[in-house]
Every structure is written in C-alpha cells, then in structure tokens.
Write a protein that holds these residues in place. Structure first.
Motif, short mmCIF file in Angstrom:
data_model
loop_
_atom_site.label_atom_id
_atom_site.label_comp_id
_atom_site.label_asym_id
_atom_site.label_seq_id
_atom_site.Cartn_x
_atom_site.Cartn_y
_atom_site.Cartn_z
N SER A 113 -2.63 -6.71 -38.84
CA SER A 113 -2.94 -8.10 -39.60
C SER A 113 -1.63 -8.41 -40.27
N ALA A 114 -1.62 -9.58 -40.96
CA ALA A 114 -0.46 -10.06 -41.65
C ALA A 114 -0.13 -9.16 -42.67
N GLY A 115 1.14 -8.39 -42.73
CA GLY A 115 1.47 -7.50 -43.87
C GLY A 115 0.73 -6.09 -43.59
N ASN A 116 0.19 -5.86 -42.42
CA ASN A 116 -0.28 -4.58 -42.23
C ASN A 116 0.20 -4.09 -40.74
N THR A 117 1.15 -3.46 -40.73
CA THR A 117 1.68 -2.70 -39.65
C THR A 117 1.62 -1.23 -39.31
N ILE A 118 1.06 -0.86 -38.15
CA ILE A 118 0.90 0.62 -37.97
C ILE A 118 2.01 1.02 -36.79
N LEU A 119 2.51 2.26 -37.27
CA LEU A 119 3.53 2.86 -36.20
C LEU A 119 2.64 4.13 -35.68
N PHE A 120 2.74 4.18 -34.23
CA PHE A 120 2.22 4.96 -33.54
C PHE A 120 3.36 5.67 -32.86
N ARG A 121 3.04 7.17 -32.75
CA ARG A 121 4.12 8.07 -32.09
C ARG A 121 3.46 8.70 -30.87
N MET A 242 14.92 -19.30 -53.34
CA MET A 242 13.92 -18.64 -53.09
C MET A 242 13.32 -17.74 -54.34
N SER A 243 12.22 -17.86 -54.77
CA SER A 243 11.55 -17.36 -55.87
C SER A 243 10.62 -16.29 -55.50
N SER A 244 10.03 -16.35 -54.30
CA SER A 244 8.90 -15.25 -53.90
C SER A 244 8.99 -15.42 -52.21
N LEU A 245 8.48 -14.25 -51.93
CA LEU A 245 7.94 -14.48 -50.44
C LEU A 245 6.79 -14.91 -49.99
N PRO A 246 6.72 -15.34 -48.60
CA PRO A 246 5.46 -15.83 -48.26
C PRO A 246 4.29 -14.88 -48.36
N LYS A 327 10.53 -12.95 -33.41
CA LYS A 327 9.48 -13.72 -33.14
C LYS A 327 8.07 -13.20 -33.17
N GLU A 328 8.02 -11.73 -33.23
CA GLU A 328 6.71 -11.12 -33.51
C GLU A 328 6.40 -11.46 -34.98
N ILE A 329 7.27 -11.27 -35.87
CA ILE A 329 7.05 -11.27 -37.31
C ILE A 329 6.70 -12.81 -37.65
N VAL A 330 7.54 -13.77 -37.08
CA VAL A 330 6.90 -15.17 -37.39
C VAL A 330 5.69 -15.65 -36.89
N ASP A 331 5.17 -15.04 -35.50
CA ASP A 331 4.05 -15.28 -34.99
C ASP A 331 2.98 -14.83 -35.80
N THR A 332 3.08 -13.49 -36.31
CA THR A 332 2.10 -12.89 -37.24
C THR A 332 1.77 -13.72 -38.45
N TYR A 333 2.95 -14.27 -38.95
CA TYR A 333 2.46 -15.07 -40.02
C TYR A 333 2.38 -16.65 -40.01
N GLY A 334 1.89 -16.95 -38.59
CA GLY A 334 1.61 -18.23 -38.27
C GLY A 334 2.88 -19.18 -38.23
N ILE A 351 7.91 -20.75 -42.20
CA ILE A 351 6.67 -19.79 -42.20
C ILE A 351 5.82 -20.40 -43.42
N PRO A 352 4.64 -20.45 -43.28
CA PRO A 352 3.74 -20.83 -44.18
C PRO A 352 3.77 -20.02 -45.64
N MET A 353 3.67 -20.66 -46.76
CA MET A 353 3.85 -19.79 -48.11
C MET A 353 2.50 -19.20 -48.06
N ARG A 354 1.41 -19.85 -47.64
CA ARG A 354 -0.10 -19.06 -47.94
C ARG A 354 -0.67 -18.86 -46.43
N GLN A 355 -1.31 -17.60 -46.25
CA GLN A 355 -1.83 -17.47 -44.97
C GLN A 355 -3.35 -18.06 -45.13
N GLU A 356 -3.69 -18.36 -43.72
CA GLU A 356 -5.27 -18.78 -43.67
C GLU A 356 -6.10 -17.56 -43.73
#
Length: 359
Positions: A113-121, A242-246, A327-334, A351-356
């Motif tokens: 989900s947005a902000g949650n990425t898992i690394l598989f090895r 810029m004062s904060s991240l999306p 593009k992967e990151i941008v798509d993840t955050y709409g 990038i929207p500052m707030r997620q749906e």
C-alpha cells in the motif's frame, strides 16, 4: 500349560512387532523415534516463528507449504493461507515467473500500500539427485527497515563522496584565484571571490529557508555540488517551497524521485559546458509539484511513451530503471507525470498531498 504357552507366544509376537516397528521408524525417520521427530518439528517451528525475517516456502506448483509468524504479519495472512496457492495473493508475480521460467529472481520490491513496501529475496530449491526444481523459498523484510540498515552502512561513504566533491570544487576555485593573483589581476580575483561567495550563500539560503525536510535539502545540496563538478549549472527555482512530504510517502521515495530526475539530466548534459538544470518543488494545500528542466537534446517523440518502461534506456545495458522506479512510486500515490520536450526536457510530477481512504 497350553494357555501359558499361548500367552508366551503372543508376548513374543508383540515384542517382535514392537522391535520391527521401532526399526522401521528408525529407518523412515533417519534414526529418530516418533517422539524425537515431533520434538524436532516443534523446535523448528519455534525457531522459524522467532525470526524477525519473514519466510515463505512453496512447492513448484505455487502451493504454500511453510509460512512463519513474521511472514504472516508482513503479508497480513494467517494459518489459513498454508495449503493455498500464491496465485491468490498480491505477491504472486515473482513466484509465478520463477515457476514458469525455472530461473531464479534475486530480489523484488512489492508495494502493499502507499508507504508500505516489502522486499522479497528468492532462492530456488533444487533436488540435486533429480536435478529439478522442487520449490521456492523467499525471505521477506519491510523495505523501510532494510533501507535504514543500508543508510547506516553507506552513510559514511555518501558523506565522504560529498566531501570529495566539495573539496574538488573548492580546489578549482583556489586555482582560479591563485592564477588571477599571479597575473596581478587583484580586482578580478576579489570580484571572483565575491561572486562565488554570493552564489554559494544564495543557494544554501534558498535550500535551508524553503525546504524544511532535511533529507531533501541535503540531497539537493549534494546534487548541486555534483553538477558544479561536472560543469553543469543547477538552479533551484526561487519559488520553491516544501514544508512536508505527501501523506504516507517516505522520505526515501521522495528523494528517489528527485534524485533520479536530476541524475538523468546530468547524464544528458555530460560533456557540455553550457548545461543548465532547473529544479522546483512547489507544495500546495492539495498537491505537490516536482519540476526538473534541462536544456539537453530532448526526448524523441517515438521514445516518450517508452521511457518509463522497466529496462528501457538509450544508454546501454543494465540501465533504464530510474524512470521506471519514479513511475512506480508516483502511481502508488495516485500522482501523474507530464513531459514536454521543447528546447530541452521538462518533467512535471504531481502528487496529491493527501491519500484517498482506499489507497
């Protein structure tokens, strides 16, 4: 007496059966008794469940055979997942790729989900006697934690790189000043020092006063030093703020977008003496706009639709991942990406500052 003889014979038969039973189980269980096997299985499960790294094992058909506690937590699964097929879950693609191609995949990042990425090895399990793949085992970690470890290990190396770049630029300026003094061009030397000082102070002033996220400010300062070393003029738009991240976006993801865009522009302008890059970060109430412009050759129209594909690059093999990652990151955050190629290349990322809520 007959009854006694029968009882003795039955006892002998039962004892023989018991001995045979023990011998059979010793052979089947490699010398262990059933009780010992049960203990070892319980011990193995306890060890796996106490690992902080998630473990998932599937057979060659994709059936989940083993899933430890950390794996269940990271993948948001429970015991009911054991026995089901990976094709039913969001992380199916790399497993199915390995099954189809019978080739190993070293690692894969999968966004939950947005902000949650898992690394598989991944590691393919093979039967050495039959020389065939019998299963796939994967270790699973929270990518944020992995990156924190990497930052700790590589932080000093990055710092030393930045110091070297600054030292190189400083020595270039000292040589210029030294040459002017030797030529007795004292006023020109003074003017050069004042110009260099003003430019440096202006850059630091813009970055420190208008960019409140330390990691982004540090990235831009580092890229400015690198651009200067390559004889490229990197400008920070004076309207930048810029004062904060999306919402939910990790600082590493934001830095990855900005850093990759600047690196692409530096590659495009390599070898030129008139190269210019302009970077802008414009935070509004509803959205964040990232703009990067360079006065390079631009991108041919037939390539514009392909540049964000994985592995697509005009710079040779093992390239073309920077824009794909963006593009992967941008798509993840709409978000969305726009591209203009007139008198150079302009990329604008919104990038929207707030997620749906369903993001």
């Amino acid at each position: 007496m007959l009854i006694v003889q029968i009882a003795i014979n039955i006892s002998i038969i039962i004892l023989a059966i018991y001995i045979i039973h023990l011998i059979y189980h010793k052979i089947v269980y490699f010398g262990y008794s059933p009780k010992q096997v049960a203990f070892l299985i319980g011990q193995q499960k306890m060890v796996l469940d106490n690992l902080k790294v998630g473990i998932i094992y599937t057979d060659i058909r994709g059936k989940i055979i083993l899933l430890n506690a950390a794996g269940k937590s990271l993948l948001q699964l429970d015991d009911s997942a054991i026995g089901t097929n990976v094709k039913n879950y969001f992380f199916k693609e790399p497993f199915l790729d390995i099954i189809e191609q019978s080739e190993n995949i070293q690692s894969r990042e999968i966004r939950v989900s947005a902000g949650n990425t898992i690394l598989f090895r991944f590691h393919v399990v093979r039967n050495p006697d039959l020389e065939q793949t019998i299963g796939i085992i994967a270790s699973i970690e929270d990518l944020t934690i992995v990156k924190q470890r990497a930052e700790e290990l590589t932080g000093m190396r990055k710092l030393m790189g930045e110091v070297r770049a600054q030292n190189h630029e400083f020595m270039n300026k000292l040589h210029t000043i030294s040459g002017l003094i030797q030529l007795e061009e004292y006023q020109e030397a003074i003017d050069f020092i004042e110009r260099s000082s003003r430019a440096s102070q202006k850059l630091i002033g813009i970055i420190s006063s208008k960019i409140k996220e330390p990691s982004v400010a540090g990235l831009l300062l580092s890229k400015c030093n690198k651009a200067s070393e390559k004889k490229v003029r990197l400008i920070i738009n004076e309207e930048t703020y810029m004062s904060s991240l999306p919402e939910k976006m990790h600082k590493d993801e934001f830095c990855s977008i900005v850093g990759n865009l600047i690196e692409n522009s530096l590659d495009e302008l390599a070898g030129r003496t008139d190269g210019i890059i302009e970077v802008g970060l414009f935070q509004g109430e509803e959205e964040m706009n990232i703009t990067v412009f360079d006065n390079g050759r631009g991108i041919p129209e037939e390539m514009q639709k392909k540049i964000f594909e994985k592995g697509h690059s005009s710079k040779g093999e093992n390239r073309g991942f920077g824009l794909y990652i963006i593009k992967e990151i941008v798509d993840t955050y709409g978000g969305k990406i726009r591209l203009w190629c007139e008198s150079g290349t302009m990329i604008v990322i919104t990038i929207p500052m707030r997620q749906e809520k369903d993001k």
